[in-house]
Write a protein that holds these residues in place. Sequence first.
Motif, PDB file in Angstrom:
ATOM      1  N   THR A 113      10.441  -5.384   2.913  1.00 57.83           N
ATOM      2  CA  THR A 113       9.181  -5.385   3.925  1.00 57.83           C
ATOM      3  C   THR A 113       9.969  -6.115   5.315  1.00 57.83           C
ATOM      4  O   THR A 113      11.252  -5.983   5.054  1.00 57.83           O
ATOM      5  N   ALA A 137       3.722  -3.027   1.917  1.00 55.90           N
ATOM      6  CA  ALA A 137       4.608  -3.480   1.026  1.00 55.90           C
ATOM      7  C   ALA A 137       4.900  -2.048   0.681  1.00 55.90           C
ATOM      8  O   ALA A 137       4.416  -0.971  -0.389  1.00 55.90           O
ATOM      9  N   PHE A 143       2.152 -10.810   3.956  1.00 56.59           N
ATOM     10  CA  PHE A 143       2.083 -10.702   2.650  1.00 56.59           C
ATOM     11  C   PHE A 143       2.166 -12.019   1.751  1.00 56.59           C
ATOM     12  O   PHE A 143       1.812 -11.917   0.774  1.00 56.59           O
ATOM     13  N   GLN A 199      -1.700  -2.060   2.111  1.00 57.79           N
ATOM     14  CA  GLN A 199      -1.029  -2.889   2.985  1.00 57.79           C
ATOM     15  C   GLN A 199      -0.123  -2.825   3.975  1.00 57.79           C
ATOM     16  O   GLN A 199       0.589  -3.639   4.907  1.00 57.79           O
ATOM     17  N   LEU A 232      -1.463  -4.950  -2.011  1.00 54.21           N
ATOM     18  CA  LEU A 232      -0.151  -4.685  -1.073  1.00 54.21           C
ATOM     19  C   LEU A 232       0.754  -3.826  -0.774  1.00 54.21           C
ATOM     20  O   LEU A 232       0.660  -3.461   0.368  1.00 54.21           O
TER      21      LEU A 232
END
Lengths: 485, 534, 429
Positions: free
Chosen positions: A367, A441, A375, A439, A436
């Motif tokens: 990331t 990742a 995260f 979102q 994740l």
Amino acid sequence: MNRRDKLVAIVGAENFSDDPAALESYAKDFSLQPAGAPEYAVKPKDTAEVQKVIKVANDHSLPVVQVSSWVHFHGATIPKKGGIILDLTRMNRIFEVDEFNKRVRFEAGVTWEQLTSHLEKKGFRIMMPLLPHPQRSVLTDHLEREVITNTVYDYGEPLQSMEVVWPNGEVFRTGSASVTGYPDSPSKGGNPAGPGIDFYRFLQMAQGTMGVVTWTNLKTEFPTQKDKMFIATVKDLNMAMEFLYRILRIRIGQECLLLNNTDLAAIMATDMKKEFASLRASLPGWTLILVISGHFRDPDGKIRYEEKALNEIIKKEFPEISFSDNLPGLPGSGQKLLGMLRQPWPKEITYWKNRYKGGGHSLFFITKPTLAPKFIDKMESLASRYGYPEGDLGIYIQPIEHNRACQLEFNLFYDPTSRPEVERVRTLASEGAKTLFDQGALFTRPYGELAKLVYDRADGYAAILKRVKKLFDPKNIMNPGNLCF
Amino acid sequence: MAISKEAYQALEAIVGKEYISSDPVICEGYRSGPGGYECGLGYERVMTKIPGCVIMPRTTAEVQKIVKACNRYKVPYVPYSTGWYGPRSHCHVDDELLVDLKRMDDFEIDEKHLYATVQSGVIYSQLQEEAMKRGCYIIVGGGGSQCSAIANMLGDGWSPLSYRIGLPHRRILGTELVLPDGELVKMGSLATGEDDFWGEGPGPDLRGLLRGFTGLRGCLGIVTKMAIKLLPFQPERLVPTGISPHTTLELPVKRVKWINFTMPSKDSMKKAMFEMAKAEIGGGATKVPIFWRAIAKANCKEEFWDIWSQENEESIASFHLLRVLLIAFTSEEQMDYEEKILNEIITELGGEARRTRPSDESWFKNADSAGMWLMCGSYVSVDYVIETLEHSIPHGENYAELKKKFTPPLMPDYGDPGWFQSFELGHQGYSEFLVYWDPDVDTDGVDFFYLETSKENIRKRFYTSLLGPHQPLYLTGPAYGPNYHTWLLKVKDEFDPYFLCHPPVPLAHDAFVEKAEWMRPMKDWESPEIKHSS
Amino acid sequence: MLKGKLKLDVTNLDNFEYDMSKCIKCKGCTWVDHIYMPGMTFSTRCPSATRYLFDSYGAYGKMRIGTAMLEGRMDYSDELLKILYACTLCGACDVGCKRNLDLEIELTLEALRIKAVKDGKGPMPQHKKLAQNIAEKHNRFGSPHANRNNWLPKDVKPAEKADVLYFVGCSAAYTSPEIAQATAKILKASGTPFMLMPDEWCCGNILYSVGMFDEAQALAKRNVEEVRKTGAKTLLLSCAEGYRMWKVDYPKLLDIATDDLGFKVVHLVEFVDELIKKKALKLKKKVDLKLTYHDSCSLSRLSEPWTPWEGERGEWGMVSPRLERRRGENGVYQTPRDILQAIPGVELVEMIRMKENAFCCGAGRGTKEAFPDFASWAAKERLEEVKAIRAKAIVSTCPWCKENFTQVLSKEGENVKVLDISEIILAAI
């Protein structure tokens, strides 16, 4: 001759097994993946034997799962569809250490322990991921893109040219090792690219699905001559990230990483039973570790100017950061850590990820550093939701190449003999990955069930991958069931 | 019309009338030669054609539609960013569509995370300036500032600054590729999201389809977008000064400095590079051929020849100039430190610093690459290969010997063994061999030399950049890998079943050898019949 | 001619066969000098290539088209004529190419137009009208010749005889009289007596520019002879196009060197610069203005003097005797800037593309007449730079630039003043 006999004829009876008890060690690993069921295990001694095994596998449409390490953590080598375990651990020759060109060439079965001690004697080191298991294959870990702790080299990618046995049994050398007669050539194997297409890229993060890499060239570095440890307690992770953006960009430091107290305690404790809990409690939430080093020729001079620049930045922009050369309250810990960072994990001690409870599952992804705190918050809240013990989450942030990105790793510890714990970690890992991923990742190494998650979204990429794979492995014998294959 | 009316209408519907033409005058402007890189030689004369139609898309979606239309109507096509690479980037068959990508010039930059996203129409000097405004830098490849950043990242992408930054392959991040069958593959982090900051994966890396060391000349699809890694630089500005033709960047010498050293021998230069890498100092290290100093000094072609004709084999053999770049990334103190260490190394090896101008026009913003054509009006690099320093030096020496047999028509260079440089802090070395000739005389000898270098590399087991589409594939294929060509052709057949993407590449040089009468005697390898297009 | 006898003679395209055939498609002719590359915006300096996009519109395309014409492979068409004439001959390509190479791009472009006219295909219809006006009324507008001196202010009296002859030009005489008036007043204020041509005719800039070589040559002969008759030592112009015409193209047309004209050709800014140095002119009055300076092509890139050359081209393409190439390095770049910066109250801010990288206004060399939309477009492009640096005024040294910028600005309704340098100088006296 039946296929079993063919395999025995190739490697010899002592290097062949179809005994279920012996095969069990290949059937599972330290991951949460369900056990597989290989039919055979063979241990070839060289590339020629590998070729012959592959040919047999092709003739009989037998899956081949290559295994180069003695331990495995991600389930990639668990056979999903039976077949042959191609155990390369006998192929552990270190062919040459090339001082002038800073290169070493070695076989797939060479471990971290073997290679680092050999290189040390020759006056070299290699870039390390964090505390690799001493019995893991160095070649495999590089192919699988383990992230190194050193952020300062611009060129990344330590792998150079390599030899591969394609799924049709043909031997092929990539990059500049592809010249006829290599290594008896002016070409030393220093260029991984080509010929024609970049074969080496297909082999990376392939979990053995594209071919069998039998040896590789790898960049070595000269050891540093002097080192200085900088250890800081971090309370505000956002601030620490900004600090790293600032200093790593101006090339301060060699190794640089962030560990939370749980991970660091698992690494540092000498006696887990006696020390882990108190150490974890006494360590700060986050520890930033930075090593500034000097090389040959006035190493102090280098350390001096980097340290000066570091201190100026801290004074003007990040007064909250305060470095020391040891962990708080632990004299000598700085030097101990430094030594650890430059070596694989000691063989005689249980691997650090398994020390706490016996089992450890790592969920890691790439990331942007600025996103890491978000995260982490999310994962912590998920951990709480799924009943994962508070404070038991191990977290490791590894900045990459001047902090342009980072790897964020969550270590979920569990007692493998406790079914509820196993299931809790399995659920947390699965839900964590999904959340994740949604979102943002980036799971570039999709092991196990991550593969479905990733390739369902990257279906276009997967479709092309399959078409490329089919060219090399039309019968899909190479580790089928992994990735999107 | 050169392409069918139906095909033209379909293509016009994609981009609009203003951005497509099959007018002969428009198409003539896209002729490869007679001047340019590798131009005037047999390959250019025999293999290139004027396009039948030119189209200028704006977006990846338009490119995809164009490629699909070409598949539908069986129209061969070639992607074209600037056309700078010479004949190998131009049409090779009749009635071919040239896809001019210059309108695709979107640009974004994330300075915090050290990458910029470009489309094919963005050139290096634009990217470098935007990077430098933000305290970053890139490598501007030897081809010069006028190269399309994407095209050069796919086929070249190195310079003496590769001492630090290394192989361009490492700097290709999230990328979009429209495959020859019209499928769009998004690589790296683009495979699963919108942010293109990361290049690898997921899983096996399909960027393997992009380069193969020095590129596929656009025969395996069209890259429409690429994120390129930037490297952190230092904070002071490199100030443009002067009026053309004497423009240059003034260097902030407390942070960026070139220093030239005369060294007693070639071996001492090699050792200097080794010691520099061991000490991990420097931002660039290259041997400078005396030839290039003559170009830099000369005000015109004639003056170049005045200077050059003073040289001879002895003067070339005894001239050893090492040019070192120091960049103080961290602080001014770094410059002091590195300069001290460098001087120590050079002194140990018997070298001496020369007065060096505190300016640069060749590497940070490579503004003088076109000067390679000044001397003769022609130029091609017959090899430019990254391997190790121990490969680079004998490689150049070998070329120099071979070249003597082909001089003339090659320009006399008195046995100059070309460039060599240290890359990736000594892990790699680089050699490049540039040749020049008078394009207005019989140039067959140059064609022979070009092919002979490939055979020589095979004989002597050198690695080479001129694989894939650059030399006859059936000659190099069996010798490298072995049989890399079989895999390349399998990939090509898989993704370009109608052989429409830049036919007959990657077999173009094979076709050239068969088509050109004077080349046929050089063919001493096996190959099947070369199909030019479906 | 690839080898053998060679002359820098634009009436024969053969002389530029080498130059056309050696274009390497580096696009140095199109991009801003890479050393000065400003980034993603304002990165080109060729209006034609930037506007029309197809390679054929850049010099690199035209060189290939020219080769085809020479080889007899290219028929004339509307598109070909557009490619040849939708171009301001601004010299950016010539200077850009010569940063690294020795190719005569500008001369080749001129030769292509001359060939088109010779072949009976050029110039554009609009140019033919202008040529007719010049032939009949000695000005390109077709206005009464008798009105040519109507611009003269009442309080300025030209001398009967003087060392300095002010050549006004059609634009300043008819459509931008404020420039001629300001020039005359500057000369008066500096105590410089000047004369006018007894009978001033158009300099023939358009004729030469569109390829009407014979007509331009006849006009050049006549005009030079007329100036010589006056005994003037200095021919002064306040029009960059006219300046270039007299200084460079007249010698070219007459196959002589600039030095052989018999008089010096100077632009007002060069003359004023000398006056200031001699203290004959003092710019003391405050002019409160944040302005930018636009390098008019013909005063900057294209203004180096002409020397005829003929010789041979031989091995490696070398020419002999040695040829001193005109590369634009010695154009008039700094002098106008020095003048502006010497004026109290003036804040000079530079556009991103300046000096030899300047983006042409789009008006000159027949472009505006034949391709008015293109000329407006080019001016608009240039004015974007003015906006980017937030200058309140744009100053140039040529009525063509001034008129074109003014027309575009009045359409756009932008609040930017367009001034000739003569007006600013006058305001500061």
